[in-house]
Structures are given as C-alpha cells and as structure tokens.
Write an enzyme that holds these catalytic residues in place. Structure first.
Site, short mmCIF file in Angstrom:
data_model
loop_
_atom_site.label_atom_id
_atom_site.label_comp_id
_atom_site.label_asym_id
_atom_site.label_seq_id
_atom_site.Cartn_x
_atom_site.Cartn_y
_atom_site.Cartn_z
N THR A 25 0.93 4.66 15.60
CA THR A 25 0.89 6.05 15.10
C THR A 25 2.14 6.72 15.65
OG1 THR A 25 -0.62 6.69 16.82
CG2 THR A 25 -1.49 5.92 14.74
N PHE A 32 -6.05 3.58 10.53
CA PHE A 32 -7.24 3.65 9.79
C PHE A 32 -8.47 4.50 9.97
CE2 PHE A 32 -7.40 -0.78 7.78
CZ PHE A 32 -6.09 -0.61 7.24
N ARG A 33 -8.57 4.63 11.23
CA ARG A 33 -9.89 5.48 11.52
C ARG A 33 -9.62 6.58 12.47
NH1 ARG A 33 -10.62 0.14 11.13
NH2 ARG A 33 -12.02 -0.49 9.64
N ASP A 101 2.84 -4.48 11.10
CA ASP A 101 3.71 -3.90 10.97
C ASP A 101 5.23 -4.62 11.74
OD1 ASP A 101 3.47 -3.55 13.71
OD2 ASP A 101 2.56 -1.62 13.51
N HIS A 118 -3.73 -10.28 11.36
CA HIS A 118 -4.08 -9.95 9.92
C HIS A 118 -2.54 -10.04 9.18
CE1 HIS A 118 -7.54 -7.64 11.30
NE2 HIS A 118 -7.84 -8.89 11.56
N CYS A 126 3.73 -16.60 -2.31
CA CYS A 126 3.01 -16.80 -3.60
C CYS A 126 1.54 -17.33 -3.51
CB CYS A 126 3.87 -17.87 -4.40
SG CYS A 126 3.02 -18.39 -5.99
N CYS A 151 6.39 -14.95 -9.09
CA CYS A 151 6.89 -16.23 -8.23
C CYS A 151 8.04 -16.62 -9.18
CB CYS A 151 5.90 -17.08 -7.94
SG CYS A 151 6.70 -18.44 -7.15
N ASN A 217 -7.10 4.08 24.56
CA ASN A 217 -7.24 4.56 23.23
C ASN A 217 -7.57 6.07 23.21
OD1 ASN A 217 -7.69 3.42 20.32
ND2 ASN A 217 -9.66 4.58 20.53
P1 NAD Z 1 -8.45 1.82 13.91
O1 NAD Z 1 -7.70 2.91 12.77
O2 NAD Z 1 -9.92 1.41 13.40
O3 NAD Z 1 -8.14 2.62 15.19
C1 NAD Z 1 -7.13 3.21 15.69
C2 NAD Z 1 -7.53 3.78 16.98
O4 NAD Z 1 -6.52 4.09 17.76
C3 NAD Z 1 -8.42 5.10 16.71
O5 NAD Z 1 -9.77 5.15 17.90
C4 NAD Z 1 -7.55 6.02 17.15
O6 NAD Z 1 -7.88 7.38 17.64
C5 NAD Z 1 -6.48 5.40 18.24
N1 NAD Z 1 -5.20 5.99 17.99
C6 NAD Z 1 -4.44 6.61 17.23
N2 NAD Z 1 -3.32 7.13 17.51
C7 NAD Z 1 -3.26 6.48 19.09
C8 NAD Z 1 -2.40 6.60 20.12
N3 NAD Z 1 -0.87 7.32 19.81
N4 NAD Z 1 -2.41 6.22 21.24
C9 NAD Z 1 -3.78 5.74 21.58
N5 NAD Z 1 -4.93 5.40 20.58
C10 NAD Z 1 -4.51 5.96 19.38
O7 NAD Z 1 -7.57 0.67 13.83
P2 NAD Z 1 -7.74 -0.89 14.48
O8 NAD Z 1 -8.76 -0.99 15.35
O9 NAD Z 1 -6.45 -1.67 14.51
O10 NAD Z 1 -8.49 -1.58 13.21
C11 NAD Z 1 -8.26 -1.45 12.05
C12 NAD Z 1 -7.34 -2.16 10.91
O11 NAD Z 1 -6.27 -1.33 11.04
C13 NAD Z 1 -6.75 -3.62 11.50
O12 NAD Z 1 -7.18 -4.38 10.66
C14 NAD Z 1 -5.12 -3.43 11.03
O13 NAD Z 1 -4.76 -4.61 10.24
C15 NAD Z 1 -5.23 -2.28 10.21
N6 NAD Z 1 -3.86 -1.29 10.17
C16 NAD Z 1 -2.69 -1.69 10.84
C17 NAD Z 1 -1.83 -0.70 10.89
C18 NAD Z 1 -0.36 -1.26 11.37
O14 NAD Z 1 -0.07 -2.35 11.09
N7 NAD Z 1 0.55 -0.48 12.13
C19 NAD Z 1 -1.83 0.69 10.16
C20 NAD Z 1 -3.09 0.76 9.81
C21 NAD Z 1 -4.06 -0.05 9.82
#
Ligand code: NAD
Length: 249
Positions: A25, A32-33, A101, A118, A126, A151, A217
């Site tokens: 982030t 995501f959450r 990413d 993932h 393809c 493709c 986290n």
């Molecule tokens: P999630 O969104 O479920 O959880 C992310 C967690 O990280 C949250 O609890 C949030 O509060 C915390 N968070 C946010 N910013 C933070 C920071 N700077 N430092 C510490 N913690 C921080 O994500 P997840 O558990 O990885 O699972 C969900 C799915 O998200 C995975 O399947 C993944 O493929 C996908 N995803 C990937 C990306 C990416 O590639 N960057 C982006 C979005 C979603």
C-alpha cells in the site's frame, strides 16, 4: 511490540516471509480489506474465472482497469527492500507472497527464493494454447484498439497470470510454498489479514510445526491469537527496523 518480535526471531535461521497486499500500500497499490481496501468499492464475487471466460464485456473492463492500474508504475518501498536485505543475510528460507505486483522481484529478491502464489499481473498467457505473449506488446495492441486482445497464435482468450476466484493455484508455486513452510523455523507475516485460503495455511503450517510467528500488520488479522509477537504498524516503518535489529551483528 518490536522487541518481542526481535526476541522471537533472534536465533532463527530459516525464516519464511509471508507477504500480503498491505506491504504494497505504501507503493500506492490499494489492498483488499484494509481501511481503503478495494473491496469497499467492488464486489469480490465478480472476479471469477468463469465470468472472465464467458463474459466478453467483463474482459473488456478487466483489460481497461489492468492497463490503467497503479500496479503498472509502482516501485518497491522500504519494506520490500528490507525483506531483500533479510534474505541477503542468509536467514530466509524463502518468501511466499500473495501479491501479484512483482515488487519483491523489483526489490532484488532472487526468483528462486520467491513464490508468487496468486500469480503475477505483469505476465499474460493464453488460456487455450498456453502461449505467453510479451506484456508490452499486448498493451500496445490494447492501446491501438484491441479492447479484448485475442491470442495471436490460436485466437484464444488472453488473461493475466493472476489467480481468479474459482481458479486453482499454480501447482508448482503451491509445491514450492509448502516445501519452504516445511523447512522453515519461523514465519514473519507482513501486511495480510490471513483470511485468504489456502494461502494463509502456509505460515500457519510453520506454526503447526512448533515455530514462532511474528505478524507485522496495521490492524487485526484472523490469526493474531496464534502469533508469538504482534507488531501493529506500517510495514514501511516496522520491517526495516526489525530487519536492521535482526541483522546488525
Ligand atoms: P488484505 O487486503 O486482506 O489485508 C491487508 C492487510 O494489510 C490489512 O489488514 C491492512 O490493514 C494491512 N495494511 C494495509 N497497509 C498496510 C501497511 N502499510 N503496513 C502494514 N499493514 C498494512 O490482503 P491479503 O491478506 O494479502 O489478502 C488478500 C488478497 O489480496 C491476496 O489474494 C492478494 O492476491 C490480493 N491483492 C494483492 C495486491 C497486490 O499485489 N499488491 C493488492 C490487492 C489485493
């Protein structure tokens, strides 16, 4: 507390690093959450493999958001670089990421020590013949008007190599992740709610084998009660400090 995390990992030499969307982030990619997560705006039920295959309009929208995504120009942050430094210190058995990413690779982590469970949004294949066209070439075709680029080898459906809901995890990546978990003597979870399965089972297997788990986290995860140490803070602040303290001798 970070002191507890340092104590839990001090004598560990085969650490499994498990990362989620939260580590990225601070590179400008929404999770995501988390508080600003993507799921507040879109419905996860939409992102299924079946829908991608059967709904051309959905594919058009997906390519549109793919090429306009913040993923395209994102660069690694201090936490990704710190994970690489920990790996360089020789105390990491491997890094398993849920992220698509590519930022661990961009931060210099050896692909042999990295599992992208993932998939990777910078790669395209393809789903018919398995051809893997160059990402930039597909992007150029899209920019020239191919809104759902097919493709060029077999006319089949192209898709980024990202695991959608309803799609199996890549077998080779799954095997490598479990192998790392079995060999690990500790786990560090960074930026994940530990709510996506089977991915979350990877660090939990390390715990099941009697080893410590440190969680870094912002906010709660589904498995805080299993952690030896919890550090609630941003990955960009906490992970470099933790790695510095683990590797300074
Ligand atoms: P999630 O969104 O479920 O959880 C992310 C967690 O990280 C949250 O609890 C949030 O509060 C915390 N968070 C946010 N910013 C933070 C920071 N700077 N430092 C510490 N913690 C921080 O994500 P997840 O558990 O990885 O699972 C969900 C799915 O998200 C995975 O399947 C993944 O493929 C996908 N995803 C990937 C990306 C990416 O590639 N960057 C982006 C979005 C979603």
């Amino acid at each position: 507390m970070i002191d507890d995390a340092v104590s839990a990992l001090a004598d560990r030499t085969r650490i499994l690093v498990f990362t989620g969307a939260g580590i990225s982030t601070e590179s400008g990619i929404p999770d995501f959450r988390g508080p600003h997560g993507i799921w507040k705006r879109v419905d996860p039920a939409d992102y299924t493999y079946d829908r991608y295959v059967n709904d051309p309009e959905f594919r058009v929208n997906t390519w549109g958001s793919r090429f306009a995504s913040p993923l395209i120009d994102a660069t690694p942050n201090g936490a990704h670089h710190a994970v690489t430094r920990l790996w360089e210190s020789g105390r990491v058995v491997g890094c398993v990421t849920q992220n698509i990413d590519g930022l661990h690779t961009a931060a210099g982590l050896d692909p042999a020590s990295l599992v992208e469970l993932h998939g990777n949004a910078h790669r395209i294949h393809c789903i018919g013949c398995g051809d893997e066209p160059d990402f930039d070439k597909v992007e150029r075709r899209w920019k020239s008007g191919a809104v759902d680029p097919e493709c060029l080898r077999c006319g089949g459906i192209l898709k980024t190599k990202v695991v959608y809901f309803g799609e199996e995890l890549p077998p080779q990546a799954t095997y490598r992740a479990w192998d790392m978990a079995e060999r690990a003597d500790a786990a560090i979870v960074i930026g994940s709610t530990l709510s996506v399965y089977p991915a979350a089972f990877v660090p939990l297997a390390v715990v099941e084998n009697g080893n410590p788990m440190v969680i870094v986290n912002q906010g709660r995860t589904d498995h805080d009660f299993r952690a030896t140490a919890l550090v609630d803070g941003t990955a960009g602040n906490v992970v470099p400090e933790l790695v510095h303290r683990l590797t300074r001798d």
